[in-house]
Design a protein around this motif. Structure first.
Motif, PDB file in Angstrom:
ATOM      1  N   GLY A  69      -4.175  -8.185   0.163  1.00  0.00           N
ATOM      2  CA  GLY A  69      -5.591  -7.359  -0.376  1.00  0.00           C
ATOM      3  C   GLY A  69      -6.165  -7.313   0.468  1.00  0.00           C
ATOM      4  N   MET A  84      -8.179   0.304   1.290  1.00  0.00           N
ATOM      5  CA  MET A  84      -8.827  -1.096  -0.098  1.00  0.00           C
ATOM      6  C   MET A  84      -8.024  -0.730  -1.051  1.00  0.00           C
ATOM      7  N   SER A 115       0.693  -1.245  -0.146  1.00  0.00           N
ATOM      8  CA  SER A 115       0.002  -0.097   0.050  1.00  0.00           C
ATOM      9  C   SER A 115       0.697   1.068   0.413  1.00  0.00           C
ATOM     10  N   LEU A 138      -0.852  -3.380  -5.959  1.00  0.00           N
ATOM     11  CA  LEU A 138      -1.495  -4.071  -7.250  1.00  0.00           C
ATOM     12  C   LEU A 138      -0.452  -3.895  -8.606  1.00  0.00           C
ATOM     13  N   SER A 187      -2.753 -13.296  -9.777  1.00  0.00           N
ATOM     14  CA  SER A 187      -3.931 -12.646  -8.969  1.00  0.00           C
ATOM     15  C   SER A 187      -4.572 -12.991  -8.482  1.00  0.00           C
ATOM     16  N   THR A 223      -4.258  -0.862  -1.260  1.00  0.00           N
ATOM     17  CA  THR A 223      -3.707  -1.890  -0.974  1.00  0.00           C
ATOM     18  C   THR A 223      -3.758  -2.852  -2.266  1.00  0.00           C
ATOM     19  N   ASN A 224      -5.692  -2.973  -2.844  1.00  0.00           N
ATOM     20  CA  ASN A 224      -6.188  -3.838  -3.721  1.00  0.00           C
ATOM     21  C   ASN A 224      -5.765  -3.237  -5.150  1.00  0.00           C
ATOM     22  N   SER A 242      -7.740 -12.396  -7.226  1.00  0.00           N
ATOM     23  CA  SER A 242      -9.424 -11.602  -6.710  1.00  0.00           C
ATOM     24  C   SER A 242     -10.674 -12.358  -6.635  1.00  0.00           C
ATOM     25  N   TYR A 277     -14.341  -2.959  -1.616  1.00  0.00           N
ATOM     26  CA  TYR A 277     -14.197  -4.007  -1.720  1.00  0.00           C
ATOM     27  C   TYR A 277     -14.603  -4.664  -3.143  1.00  0.00           C
ATOM     28  N   VAL A 329      -9.244  -6.054 -10.585  1.00  0.00           N
ATOM     29  CA  VAL A 329      -7.788  -6.632 -10.392  1.00  0.00           C
ATOM     30  C   VAL A 329      -8.524  -7.292 -11.476  1.00  0.00           C
ATOM     31  N   SER A 350     -12.846  -3.308  -6.315  1.00  0.00           N
ATOM     32  CA  SER A 350     -11.381  -3.275  -6.392  1.00  0.00           C
ATOM     33  C   SER A 350     -10.982  -4.503  -6.753  1.00  0.00           C
ATOM     34  N   LYS A 351     -11.932  -5.819  -6.568  1.00  0.00           N
ATOM     35  CA  LYS A 351     -11.674  -6.630  -7.135  1.00  0.00           C
ATOM     36  C   LYS A 351     -12.179  -6.922  -8.815  1.00  0.00           C
TER      37      LYS A 351
END
Length: 253
Positions: free
Chosen positions: A87, A106, A60, A114, A135, A109-110, A137, A151, A158, A154-155
């Protein structure tokens, strides 16, 4: 697979990352186990001191990433596999009752961590014409649920980032895979998210969820496939879980 390829695993102090690091050592890799909690990394490395290098790393904080990577010992500098596992999810409150600091953390970091780490590592992979990026996810990036908000977003980022990166790297032999797990027990995910151990344990009560070892074995299988095979995405759920149906609310508060 050649023996003693080098893999960098982020978030390796617990959960998915720890299980993946241990699995990869068994598969013949030398592993850079990275996370923020240095004490847990050293405990992990003590199990295989010749094959696991503990690296204190906070994804992060992208401004520190390159300096940290440059500090690696020479025999761990050439990274063949990157496992983007670090994550977290924070909170389950819906808008507008969320804490914006949770959202920022989030995202940092996520997403931000990444993409910065991937950018640093992929340059060397391109030069060496060799590499695999995996990665982590989540099904939350596909199936929305109450409180999933940032959240889940963010995924979803990814997954889409990895698919677009595959296009960018199409003329290279570099592989890219996204794993999207569903309900998984035996990790710190819900404890971190809910900040309540009992409440976190209740999430997994009376269900036979996925485990961190299930994810690690999946990573092992993906990395062991022939050079010409690329797995773009894997969506995993325990048998007890399924996507929810669409919901319609006919009243408004």
């Amino acid at each position: 697979m050649l023996s003693k390829n080098i893999a960098l695993v982020t978030g390796a102090s617990a959960g998915f990352g720890k299980a993946i690091a241990l699995q990869l050592v068994q598969d013949g890799y030398k592993v850079i186990a990275s996370a923020r909690r240095e004490d847990k990394l050293k405990n992990l490395a003590s199990l295989y001191p010749e094959d696991i290098f503990p690296l204190k790393l906070d994804v992060s904080k992208p401004l520190t990433l390159q300096e940290t990577l440059d500090s690696l010992p020479e025999n761990f500098q050439t990274i063949d596999v990157l496992i983007n596992n670090a994550g977290l999810a924070l909170g389950i409150k819906p808008v507008p009752h969320i804490d914006l600091n949770d959202w920022d953390q989030m995202i940092d970091t996520n997403i931000r961590g990444l993409i910065h780490l991937t950018q640093f590592i992929v340059k060397g992979m391109i030069e060496r014409k060799k590499g695999h990026i995996v990665s982590l996810s989540s099904i939350a990036g596909t199936y929305p649920y109450l409180g999933g908000n940032v959240y889940g977003a963010s995924k979803a980022f990814v997954t889409q980032f990895m698919l677009n990166l595959k296009v960018d790297l199409l003329k290279t032999p570099i592989k890219l895979t996204t794993i999207e797990p569903g309900l998984t027990s035996g990790t710190e995910f819900s404890e971190v998210r809910l900040k309540d151990k009992e409440q976190a344990q209740a999430v997994y009560a009376n269900v036979d969820a996925l485990t961190a070892e299930d994810i690690a074995k999946t990573v092992s299988w993906i990395l062991g496939l022939p050079d010409h095979v690329n797995i773009n995405r894997i969506e995993m759920m325990p048998v007890c879980q399924a996507p929810g149906g669409l919901t319609v609310s006919k009243t408004t508060d």
